[in-house]
Motif scaffolding. Structure first.
Motif, PDB file in Angstrom:
ATOM      1  N   ILE A  98       4.288   6.958   2.780  1.00  0.00           N
ATOM      2  CA  ILE A  98       4.361   5.604   3.338  1.00  0.00           C
ATOM      3  C   ILE A  98       4.007   4.581   2.266  1.00  0.00           C
ATOM      4  N   VAL A  99       2.891   4.811   1.564  1.00  0.00           N
ATOM      5  CA  VAL A  99       2.496   3.856   0.516  1.00  0.00           C
ATOM      6  C   VAL A  99       3.552   3.801  -0.578  1.00  0.00           C
ATOM      7  N   SER A 100       4.023   4.977  -1.007  1.00  0.00           N
ATOM      8  CA  SER A 100       5.004   5.018  -2.100  1.00  0.00           C
ATOM      9  C   SER A 100       6.268   4.263  -1.729  1.00  0.00           C
ATOM     10  N   MET A 120      -4.306  -1.378   4.257  1.00  0.00           N
ATOM     11  CA  MET A 120      -4.427   0.031   4.607  1.00  0.00           C
ATOM     12  C   MET A 120      -5.678   0.719   4.091  1.00  0.00           C
ATOM     13  N   VAL A 125       5.558   0.589  -2.131  1.00  0.00           N
ATOM     14  CA  VAL A 125       5.452   0.210  -3.543  1.00  0.00           C
ATOM     15  C   VAL A 125       6.834   0.208  -4.201  1.00  0.00           C
ATOM     16  N   LYS A 126       7.659   1.226  -3.875  1.00  0.00           N
ATOM     17  CA  LYS A 126       8.987   1.304  -4.500  1.00  0.00           C
ATOM     18  C   LYS A 126       9.908   0.210  -3.990  1.00  0.00           C
ATOM     19  N   CYS A 185       2.502 -12.128 -11.154  1.00  0.00           N
ATOM     20  CA  CYS A 185       2.273 -10.720 -10.844  1.00  0.00           C
ATOM     21  C   CYS A 185       2.885 -10.443  -9.466  1.00  0.00           C
ATOM     22  N   ASN A 239       3.876  -5.994  -2.265  1.00  0.00           N
ATOM     23  CA  ASN A 239       3.297  -4.872  -1.540  1.00  0.00           C
ATOM     24  C   ASN A 239       2.643  -5.350  -0.228  1.00  0.00           C
ATOM     25  N   GLU A 294       9.046  -2.766  -5.803  1.00  0.00           N
ATOM     26  CA  GLU A 294       9.558  -2.657  -7.164  1.00  0.00           C
ATOM     27  C   GLU A 294      11.035  -3.044  -7.210  1.00  0.00           C
ATOM     28  N   ASN A 306       0.806   9.911   4.361  1.00  0.00           N
ATOM     29  CA  ASN A 306       0.210   8.667   3.879  1.00  0.00           C
ATOM     30  C   ASN A 306       0.758   8.273   2.511  1.00  0.00           C
ATOM     31  N   ASP A 307       0.835   9.261   1.610  1.00  0.00           N
ATOM     32  CA  ASP A 307       1.362   8.996   0.268  1.00  0.00           C
ATOM     33  C   ASP A 307       2.785   8.462   0.336  1.00  0.00           C
ATOM     34  N   GLU A 354       5.353  -8.613  -8.228  1.00  0.00           N
ATOM     35  CA  GLU A 354       5.726  -7.312  -7.690  1.00  0.00           C
ATOM     36  C   GLU A 354       4.589  -6.685  -6.888  1.00  0.00           C
ATOM     37  N   ARG A 355       3.375  -6.734  -7.451  1.00  0.00           N
ATOM     38  CA  ARG A 355       2.270  -6.125  -6.723  1.00  0.00           C
ATOM     39  C   ARG A 355       1.960  -6.890  -5.444  1.00  0.00           C
ATOM     40  N   SER A 385      -4.178  -5.059   0.257  1.00  0.00           N
ATOM     41  CA  SER A 385      -3.400  -4.206   1.136  1.00  0.00           C
ATOM     42  C   SER A 385      -4.014  -4.298   2.526  1.00  0.00           C
TER      43      SER A 385
END
Lengths: 77, 699
Positions: free
Chosen positions: B266-268, B77, B271-272, B106, B112, B275, B263-264, B108-109, B75
């Motif tokens: 933004i990261v979420s 961040m 990630v979504k 892998c 990110n 996904e 922050n959560d 999807e990750r 990442s």
């Protein structure tokens, strides 16, 4: 006294969904970066020979976490 | 700008284009880098950082490219040193293209990171690597649909089979700028805030305003200050922006929105988004695609089997190394003594002065010959075996198995990986400690790395074991017995590592074990031929070359010391006599201790120094087989107890000078270097002293 389940409680082979992270700071970001956000499905695939850490299948990758960290991740079964 | 300020090893001239390679760890980024640059590469450190910087160049259709291999990161961040280097390079050095290498197994990750980089720059190409591995697992990637969704060129590659490299070069060549990329959409309150502050943000060339807005809203003060340094634009002093930002923060405060929630979210969102895109672009034909890996894991990390398997693997590797090295060592040794006779004849034919010819042949030549014949065969066998283990993905499992023990010592499980690197070379092991995030745990790993015997030391250990402990056993059992003894010595080193780590954690480096995440990558079938060629060329010959460079002058110096007399006694004898009473306390003699001191530049020359010193004192004219060397040692008072003390001291004494310099570089402190010298030396001397004293009492 386990009202709330954490990832550390998940037995080998168990599957659960992350509901919240309690950890803060750098490790919180690190866990989110590997995809641990609320709603993520996690499977405990292997305990290490001495019982800790455990390896989890998270979004297609296998990541080992120590119990100190996995007990800060709340889950729903 | 000079090299120091840009971090460039190669020159960035106008006609060169800069391509940055980014990616998660373990995605084969280095293989792509090697595939593109071939041998045109240089490595160094980022200025002021202990992060490796590899650069190379390549040409395509007349265009010259400089490729920069940025450190592996999950990442941009989380603010580890690696991630900051990567972020700052993309942000401030404005590469002409950023190639994000992803692992197809892998994906999807990995997306990110792709999405995060797309926030910063438009000049991006996605390279979905390891496609062959993914196909084997029944994972198929729809590159066209991925490219459409992201609006970014997507290249599929199997770096191992060299598929896709030409297409990648073409895409880099054809890359068009200023496209409308897919943007991650954040929750409405964040999007509204971005929209409201963007008009106030200064226009900084090459840095996306939307991304700057995000950084401001996250409250990443350190980064905003960095922007001020780099571009001389201080966003904190922009009053319009400050007011608008204050308004946004106030309204968030009223709504009970904390910084952590921002922050959560933004990261979420990222990630979504990853996904969502992943679901459309990736199909799993075989839901049980990782079953084989899980089955292997069940054995290799099993409660009962995990540790025995580790031990057996180590035994097998040492057994193959020892038995396999035996014959070629003998062959090389014979060849060298044959050549020695001819060299002597040649020198006398050329009427060279006796002093010169003896110094060159008995001093330089013999030392180098010993180093080559004793070191090359085990290295040429051990390095490929070890690289195969490394490439297969087994080493992270070792860290996984042992982590609990490291935790008990308040250290990090990744220390197991740096110890494995130490088998090759302790300096490499010390540098490898960069993978440990916690500074305290990194120091512990650096200080204790020397307890793993490096390649300079274990050929000598093998030689001593075969001379004194294996004796007349048959080749098979002899090899196995040597392997068992060698494994026990290494086991002692591992135990000492744990004890010292624990002691450091409760004294000098007080602290509790920190959090860590350890990825267990998919198992991969190593490419045997490539591994053998690469590890012999890159590792074995490199290490051997370095040892010869040290052995040659050392051979001359030791010969001079053995052949120059003061008051009728050679300088060598003066020195060894001086050390002798002290060395006797530890069951060794003055010559041995002197050899360890003179061998500081490289441990591989310790044994040849001992042999040469004894030879200068005695009358043995010819350096021959191990049994002749054993006779020489026994003549000079060696017993099995001496052999044990030498092995213990070889395992535990000061690190070689290269390792010391590396420790100073990595820790930035002479103090920690001193600690790394004192601790193993003290422990080694103490154990030898205790062992010798107990033996003295018993007999």
């Amino acid at each position: 006294m386990h009202d709330i389940d954490t990832l550390a409680d998940l037995a080998q082979g168990g599957v659960a969904t992350v509901s919240a992270l309690i950890s803060s700071g750098g490790i919180r970001r690190r866990l989110q970066d590997i995809g641990l956000i609320p709603g993520t499905k996690v499977e405990c695939i292997q305990k290490s020979p001495l019982g800790d850490p455990s390896a989890y299948l998270i979004r297609g990758a296998v990541i080992a976490l120590r119990s100190e960290d996995s007990s800060n991740i709340l889950i729903l079964r | 700008m000079g090299a120091a300020s840009t971090g460039f090893i190669l020159d960035k001239l106008d006609f060169n284009k800069v391509v940055a390679l980014v990616g998660n760890p373990n995605v084969g980024k280095s293989t792509i880098f090697n595939g593109l640059t071939g041998l045109n590469q240089h490595t160094g450190n980022w200025p002021g950082k202990t992060v490796t910087n590899a650069q190379g160049s390549c040409q395509y259709k007349g265009q010259n490219y400089i490729l920069v291999d940025l450190p592996g990161s999950y990442s941009l961040m989380a603010h580890s040193a690696e991630e900051e280097v990567t972020r700052d390079f993309i942000c401030f050095k404005k590469p002409d293209a950023v190639v994000v290498v992803c692992d197809a197994t892998c994906l999807e990750r990995n997306l990110n990171l792709v999405l995060q980089i797309m926030e910063i720059t438009d000049n991006i190409i996605v390279c979905v690597n390891l496609i062959d591995e993914a196909e084997k697992k029944g994972i198929s990637i729809d590159a066209a649909s991925l490219s459409n969704m992201l609006n970014v060129p997507v290249v599929v590659s199997s770096a191992r089979g060299k598929i896709g490299l030409d297409i990648l070069k073409e895409e880099i060549f054809e890359l068009k700028y200023n496209r409308a990329l897919h943007k991650t959409i954040y929750p409405k309150y964040i999007e509204d805030a971005i929209e409201s502050i963007i008009p106030f943000i200064d226009n900084i060339e090459g840095v996306s305003q939307r991304w700057l807005a995000l950084k401001l809203l996250e409250g990443d003060k350190a980064f905003i200050r960095l922007i001020a340094e780099q571009f001389n634009i201080d966003l904190e002093k922009n009053m319009g922006l400050a007011n608008e930002l204050k308004g946004v923060k106030n309204s968030w405060d009223e709504a009970g929105i904390t910084n952590e929630m921002v922050n959560d979210d933004i990261v979420s969102s990222i990630v979504k988004t990853a996904e969502g895109i992943g679901h459309k672009a990736i199909t799993y034909q075989n839901k049980a695609y990782a079953d084989k890996d899980r089955k292997i894991d069940k054995v290799l990390t099993d409660k009962w089997l995990g540790f025995p398997v580790m031990l057996i693997m180590m035994l097998i590797i040492f057994w193959i190394t020892i038995s396999g090295a035996n014959y070629p060592s003998q062959l090389l040794s014979n060849l060298f003594s044959y050549l020695e006779k001819h060299l002597l004849n040649l020198f006398s034919f050329a009427q060279a002065p006796r002093f010169i010819s003896e110094m060159l042949i008995f001093g330089l030549y013999r030392t180098v010959a010993w180093v080559v014949s004793v070191m090359l065969p085990p290295m040429a066998i051990f390095f490929p075996l070890f690289t195969i283990l490394e490439d297969s993905g087994y080493l992270p499992r070792v860290a996984f198995n042992l982590d609990r023990v490291y935790k008990k010592c308040s250290a990090c499980g990744k220390q197991a990986l740096t110890m494995c690197m130490g088998f090759g070379c302790n300096a490499v092991g010390v540098t490898g400690c960069r993978i440990i995030d916690s500074p305290r745990e990194r120091l512990i790993a650096i200080i204790t790395n020397n307890f793993v015997p490096c390649n300079g030391r274990f050929p000598a250990l093998i030689a001593i074991i075969s001379m004194f402990f294996v004796g007349q056993a048959s080749a098979f059992f002899g090899g196995m017995l040597s392997a068992i003894i060698l494994t026990s010595i290494i086991f002692l080193g591992v135990i000492m590592t744990f004890i010292v780590s624990k002691l450091l954690s409760i004294t000098l480096l007080k602290g509790v074990p920190s959090s860590f995440t350890l990825e267990l990558p998919p198992y991969r079938k190593p490419q045997f031929i490539k591994v053998i060629v690469r590890s012999i060329l890159d590792r074995a010959l490199f290490v051997l070359g370095r040892s010869i460079a040290v052995a040659a002058p050392a051979g001359i110096i030791i010969w001079l010391m053995a052949n120059t007399s003061l008051n009728g006694v050679t300088i060598l004898n003066h020195c060894s006599n001086f050390l002798d009473p002290f060395a006797r306390l530890f069951g060794m003699d003055g010559v041995i201790l002197l050899a360890f001191i003179l061998g500081s530049p490289a441990n591989e020359i310790v044994t040849p120094i001992i042999i040469m010193a004894y030879m200068a004192q005695g009358s043995l004219a010819q350096l021959g087989s191990l049994s002749e060397i054993k006779a020489l040692l026994v003549d000079n008072g060696w017993t099995w107890a001496t052999a044990i003390n030498v092995m213990i001291f070889s395992l535990m004494h000061w690190p070689c000078s290269t390792a010391c310099i590396t420790i100073k570089k990595e820790t930035g402190s002479f103090g920690w270097m001193a600690v790394s010298i004192i601790i193993p030396t003290f422990i080694g001397l103490f154990i030898c002293f205790a062992f010798t004293s107990v033996l003295g009492i018993v007999s």
